[in-house]
Design a protein around this motif. Structure first.
Motif, PDB file in Angstrom:
ATOM      1  N   SER A  76      -2.717  15.211  34.159  1.00 44.06           N
ATOM      2  CA  SER A  76      -3.217  14.975  32.840  1.00 44.06           C
ATOM      3  C   SER A  76      -4.178  16.297  32.430  1.00 44.06           C
ATOM      4  O   SER A  76      -4.732  16.106  31.058  1.00 44.06           O
ATOM      5  CB  SER A  76      -3.933  13.618  32.857  1.00 44.06           C
ATOM      6  N   VAL A  88      -3.132  17.671  28.491  1.00 46.45           N
ATOM      7  CA  VAL A  88      -3.516  16.973  27.306  1.00 46.45           C
ATOM      8  C   VAL A  88      -5.011  16.516  27.507  1.00 46.45           C
ATOM      9  O   VAL A  88      -5.415  16.369  26.232  1.00 46.45           O
ATOM     10  CB  VAL A  88      -2.687  15.705  27.347  1.00 46.45           C
ATOM     11  N   THR A 118      -6.793  18.578  25.167  1.00 43.88           N
ATOM     12  CA  THR A 118      -6.653  18.538  23.600  1.00 43.88           C
ATOM     13  C   THR A 118      -7.396  17.025  23.284  1.00 43.88           C
ATOM     14  O   THR A 118      -8.243  16.864  22.395  1.00 43.88           O
ATOM     15  CB  THR A 118      -5.285  18.369  23.279  1.00 43.88           C
ATOM     16  N   THR A 119      -7.579  16.216  24.136  1.00 42.89           N
ATOM     17  CA  THR A 119      -8.222  15.037  23.944  1.00 42.89           C
ATOM     18  C   THR A 119      -9.766  15.149  23.599  1.00 42.89           C
ATOM     19  O   THR A 119     -10.359  14.740  22.808  1.00 42.89           O
ATOM     20  CB  THR A 119      -8.104  13.913  25.063  1.00 42.89           C
ATOM     21  N   PHE A 151      -1.523  10.981  31.798  1.00 42.13           N
ATOM     22  CA  PHE A 151      -0.973  12.121  30.763  1.00 42.13           C
ATOM     23  C   PHE A 151      -0.219  11.292  29.872  1.00 42.13           C
ATOM     24  O   PHE A 151      -0.471  11.651  28.604  1.00 42.13           O
ATOM     25  CB  PHE A 151       0.156  12.747  31.718  1.00 42.13           C
ATOM     26  N   GLN A 165      -1.651  11.492  25.925  1.00 36.53           N
ATOM     27  CA  GLN A 165      -0.514  12.032  25.203  1.00 36.53           C
ATOM     28  C   GLN A 165      -0.422  11.022  23.734  1.00 36.53           C
ATOM     29  O   GLN A 165      -0.418  11.599  22.649  1.00 36.53           O
ATOM     30  CB  GLN A 165       0.601  12.200  25.599  1.00 36.53           C
ATOM     31  N   ASN A 183      -3.599  10.725  21.729  1.00 38.25           N
ATOM     32  CA  ASN A 183      -4.191  11.607  21.050  1.00 38.25           C
ATOM     33  C   ASN A 183      -3.324  12.093  19.487  1.00 38.25           C
ATOM     34  O   ASN A 183      -3.904  11.949  18.529  1.00 38.25           O
ATOM     35  CB  ASN A 183      -3.637  13.109  21.662  1.00 38.25           C
ATOM     36  N   SER A 205      -2.728  17.622  17.632  1.00 35.11           N
ATOM     37  CA  SER A 205      -2.689  16.404  18.530  1.00 35.11           C
ATOM     38  C   SER A 205      -1.635  16.677  19.714  1.00 35.11           C
ATOM     39  O   SER A 205      -1.838  15.921  20.628  1.00 35.11           O
ATOM     40  CB  SER A 205      -2.574  15.187  17.928  1.00 35.11           C
ATOM     41  N   VAL A 220       0.622  19.877  26.013  1.00 29.77           N
ATOM     42  CA  VAL A 220       1.753  19.237  26.855  1.00 29.77           C
ATOM     43  C   VAL A 220       2.390  20.483  27.460  1.00 29.77           C
ATOM     44  O   VAL A 220       2.945  21.189  27.127  1.00 29.77           O
ATOM     45  CB  VAL A 220       2.620  18.437  25.830  1.00 29.77           C
TER      46      VAL A 220
END
Length: 358
Positions: free
Chosen positions: A96, A99, A102-103, A156, A160, A163, A278, A282
């Motif tokens: 994870s 992502v 990004t979170t 993850f 994903q 997000n 968002s 990945v």
């Protein structure tokens, strides 16, 4: 009167003691053998080879500005590769991690914009969220006994989906709103995304952070009790627990370390581009793992180094930018990257086998 002649006493030295037999286990190894035993030596050899290859194939690769770009690409990935390497030495994975970056960025951006708050508030809330994600991964791993592959694969997918869904709810599209004109943005940008100049070439501040974090990780791994715990739980968690190593604390702390660095990289991306997509991140988790493996970390745990992950990230930076400077067809980028990384891993494996045989 008769006198008896006495013969002089013969002088003889005691016999020399037999020479002590040398114990092969205590013989000091040569410098070359000690170097070959280091986990990052294979990565260093591969990095030199990759650098010389692009130095010859791409004339623009030799310029200082190209080096600045390579170091920037390597630093963004290398900051995440450091905690991932420590986690792998501890015998676990975190799928994870990509992502999670990004979170953290989305959390800071959406919270600051939607509540019209100082961006620093969003930054600190994002840190709490990132640490909580790491703690949850570690806690669930210990509580259930499931492999970290399954635990973090679930995280993850959750992150994903969250997000994308949360971003659409608050912004109506797949990207966060720009926070460039909000209070505190300029100060945060100086901390997370500033630049400095050497001569006439600009370097990103992430390069400095990357090297500082690498020194801290190396010190932590080799000079502290916690570093011994990492190697112990990676070698055998049950044996480590039997000798008093706090396995639960060590593994949760390692996952939280991944969360902390994900927060830092997320803040860098947010304040570099003012907004964040968002769907970013990945697949990056595999790049972090690749950098750690090339740097000498074993997939089975218990062996590796922080400096090795630095070299692995630098190889990635050279390959990703070297193809651009060589003006090659970008359609072959992934294939060429995979070949170069595989060659680096094979070199690392060969060096380790040579060290073991000797």
């Amino acid at each position: 009167m008769s006198s008896q002649a006495t013969a002089p006493a013969a002088s003889s030295s005691p016999p020399a003691p037999p020479a002590a037999q040398k114990d092969g286990r205590t013989n000091q190894r040569s410098l070359g053998r000690r170097l070959l035993a280091r986990p990052e030596v294979g990565a260093l050899i591969a990095a030199i080879g990759v650098y010389l290859f692009f130095f010859a194939a791409a004339p623009s690769f030799r310029e200082t500005s190209a080096l600045a770009t390579v170091l920037y690409q390597a630093s963004v990935m290398g900051i995440m590769a450091l905690p991932v390497a420590l986690l792998m030495i501890g015998g676990e994975f975190d799928l994870s991690a990509g992502v999670a970056v990004t979170t953290s960025a989305l959390t800071a951006a959406i919270l600051s914009f939607q509540l019209s708050m100082n961006v620093w508030t969003g930054v600190f809330v994002a840190l709490i969220v990132s640490l909580a994600v790491g703690a949850f991964n570690g806690w669930l791993l210990i509580k259930t006994g499931l492999p970290s592959f399954l635990v973090t694969l679930g995280s993850f997918l959750i992150l994903q989906g969250a997000n994308l869904a949360v971003t659409k709810v608050f912004t109506g599209n797949v990207a966060s709103d720009s926070i460039a004109d909000m209070e505190g943005f300029d100060q945060a940008k100086k901390v997370f995304a500033s630049e400095f100049t050497i001569g006439d070439v600009s370097f990103k501040i992430t390069i400095v952070y990357w090297l500082v974090f690498a020194l801290i990780a190396t010190w932590l791994l080799l000079r502290t009790k916690f570093g011994n715990w990492i190697f112990a739980v990676g070698g055998s968690a049950e044996s480590a627990r039997a000798v008093g190593v706090p396995v639960r604390f060590t593994k949760i702390a390692l996952f939280m370390g991944v969360g902390a660095c994900a927060w830092f990289v997320g803040m860098h991306l947010l304040f570099s581009f003012n907004t964040v997509q968002s769907g970013q991140g990945v697949g990056n988790e595999f790049l972090y793992i690749i950098a750690a493996v090339i740097g000498g970390c074993l997939l089975t745990g218990g062996f590796g180094s922080a400096i090795g992950s630095v070299i692995g990230a630098f190889i990635f930076g050279m390959v990703s930018q070297g193809i651009v400077y060589a003006n090659w067809n970008p359609d072959w980028f992934k294939a060429f990257l995979g070949v170069m990384l595989l060659v680096a891993a094979l070199v690392n494996l060969w060096v380790r086998r040579q060290a073991t045989r000797r």
